[in-house]
Design a protein around this motif. Sequence first.
Motif, mmCIF file in Angstrom:
data_model
loop_
_atom_site.group_PDB
_atom_site.id
_atom_site.type_symbol
_atom_site.label_atom_id
_atom_site.label_comp_id
_atom_site.label_asym_id
_atom_site.label_seq_id
_atom_site.Cartn_x
_atom_site.Cartn_y
_atom_site.Cartn_z
ATOM 1 N N SER A 69 43.315 -6.264 -13.882
ATOM 2 C CA SER A 69 42.548 -5.021 -13.799
ATOM 3 C C SER A 69 43.437 -3.811 -14.050
ATOM 4 O O SER A 69 43.046 -2.869 -14.748
ATOM 5 C CB SER A 69 41.891 -4.895 -12.427
ATOM 6 O OG SER A 69 41.002 -5.946 -12.214
ATOM 7 N N LEU A 70 44.641 -3.837 -13.486
ATOM 8 C CA LEU A 70 45.584 -2.735 -13.711
ATOM 9 C C LEU A 70 45.968 -2.644 -15.184
ATOM 10 O O LEU A 70 46.027 -1.540 -15.749
ATOM 11 C CB LEU A 70 46.839 -2.925 -12.848
ATOM 12 C CG LEU A 70 47.911 -1.857 -13.011
ATOM 13 C CD1 LEU A 70 47.419 -0.526 -12.457
ATOM 14 C CD2 LEU A 70 49.186 -2.282 -12.318
ATOM 15 N N LEU A 71 46.184 -3.783 -15.817
ATOM 16 C CA LEU A 71 46.529 -3.794 -17.236
ATOM 17 C C LEU A 71 45.391 -3.216 -18.080
ATOM 18 O O LEU A 71 45.617 -2.392 -18.965
ATOM 19 C CB LEU A 71 46.865 -5.212 -17.694
ATOM 20 C CG LEU A 71 47.208 -5.371 -19.171
ATOM 21 C CD1 LEU A 71 48.465 -4.594 -19.511
ATOM 22 C CD2 LEU A 71 47.375 -6.827 -19.514
ATOM 23 N N LEU A 72 44.162 -3.630 -17.792
ATOM 24 C CA LEU A 72 43.011 -3.098 -18.536
ATOM 25 C C LEU A 72 42.835 -1.601 -18.301
ATOM 26 O O LEU A 72 42.539 -0.849 -19.224
ATOM 27 C CB LEU A 72 41.737 -3.852 -18.153
ATOM 28 C CG LEU A 72 41.647 -5.287 -18.655
ATOM 29 C CD1 LEU A 72 40.423 -5.963 -18.075
ATOM 30 C CD2 LEU A 72 41.616 -5.321 -20.166
ATOM 31 N N TRP A 73 43.013 -1.163 -17.070
ATOM 32 C CA TRP A 73 42.852 0.260 -16.749
ATOM 33 C C TRP A 73 43.901 1.114 -17.466
ATOM 34 O O TRP A 73 43.580 2.138 -18.056
ATOM 35 C CB TRP A 73 42.930 0.450 -15.238
ATOM 36 C CG TRP A 73 42.775 1.877 -14.815
ATOM 37 C CD1 TRP A 73 41.658 2.646 -14.876
ATOM 38 C CD2 TRP A 73 43.801 2.711 -14.277
ATOM 39 N NE1 TRP A 73 41.924 3.903 -14.397
ATOM 40 C CE2 TRP A 73 43.235 3.963 -14.021
ATOM 41 C CE3 TRP A 73 45.148 2.500 -13.977
ATOM 42 C CZ2 TRP A 73 43.965 5.021 -13.480
ATOM 43 C CZ3 TRP A 73 45.868 3.548 -13.445
ATOM 44 C CH2 TRP A 73 45.274 4.788 -13.197
ATOM 45 N N THR A 74 45.175 0.666 -17.420
ATOM 46 C CA THR A 74 46.219 1.446 -18.090
ATOM 47 C C THR A 74 46.043 1.404 -19.605
ATOM 48 O O THR A 74 46.317 2.383 -20.292
ATOM 49 C CB THR A 74 47.631 0.958 -17.699
ATOM 50 O OG1 THR A 74 47.731 -0.441 -17.949
ATOM 51 C CG2 THR A 74 47.935 1.264 -16.252
ATOM 52 N N ALA A 75 45.575 0.281 -20.149
ATOM 53 C CA ALA A 75 45.322 0.201 -21.595
ATOM 54 C C ALA A 75 44.192 1.140 -21.997
ATOM 55 O O ALA A 75 44.263 1.797 -23.042
ATOM 56 C CB ALA A 75 44.993 -1.231 -22.002
ATOM 57 N N ALA A 76 43.142 1.230 -21.171
ATOM 58 C CA ALA A 76 42.038 2.148 -21.462
ATOM 59 C C ALA A 76 42.515 3.600 -21.408
ATOM 60 O O ALA A 76 42.131 4.417 -22.252
ATOM 61 C CB ALA A 76 40.899 1.924 -20.477
ATOM 62 N N ARG A 77 43.374 3.926 -20.449
ATOM 63 C CA ARG A 77 43.926 5.290 -20.373
ATOM 64 C C ARG A 77 44.790 5.592 -21.596
ATOM 65 O O ARG A 77 44.736 6.678 -22.148
ATOM 66 C CB ARG A 77 44.750 5.457 -19.108
ATOM 67 C CG ARG A 77 43.898 5.563 -17.860
ATOM 68 C CD ARG A 77 44.693 6.009 -16.687
ATOM 69 N NE ARG A 77 45.280 7.307 -16.962
ATOM 70 C CZ ARG A 77 46.274 7.824 -16.264
ATOM 71 N NH1 ARG A 77 46.787 7.169 -15.264
ATOM 72 N NH2 ARG A 77 46.758 9.009 -16.559
ATOM 73 N N TYR A 78 45.597 4.623 -22.023
ATOM 74 C CA TYR A 78 46.434 4.787 -23.206
ATOM 75 C C TYR A 78 45.567 5.006 -24.438
ATOM 76 O O TYR A 78 45.817 5.891 -25.247
ATOM 77 C CB TYR A 78 47.328 3.564 -23.387
ATOM 78 C CG TYR A 78 47.814 3.361 -24.788
ATOM 79 C CD1 TYR A 78 48.737 4.222 -25.352
ATOM 80 C CD2 TYR A 78 47.337 2.314 -25.561
ATOM 81 C CE1 TYR A 78 49.180 4.040 -26.644
ATOM 82 C CE2 TYR A 78 47.772 2.129 -26.852
ATOM 83 C CZ TYR A 78 48.692 2.988 -27.384
ATOM 84 O OH TYR A 78 49.105 2.805 -28.664
#
Length: 94
Positions: A69-78
């Motif tokens: 979930s953290l990986l997906l969230w940071t990727a979406a922010r990027y």
Amino acid sequence: MAHPQQAHPHTPRYRQGPRPHRPSRSFALVNGLTFVVHLLLACAAEDLLVTRVAGQINLGVVALLAQGSLLLWTAARYDRAAHEEAAYESAEEH
């Protein structure tokens, strides 16, 4: 005979576009540290990760879901930051 470094007159000039947005150091740091912590827990604290939370779900599964979930969230922010930057740069050109 034409000089080898001169472009052919009918060759379109290459227009160098903006450089692609690259992930910031914080993106790599957050996701890298999360991975390292998960890996260390898997190697050193097996008994902790097999602790049942609910039914067949254990703490290792919860930690893996949190990391994903953290990986997906940071990727979406990027991705959002890259699109905003591209929109800002194209607005500056016009």
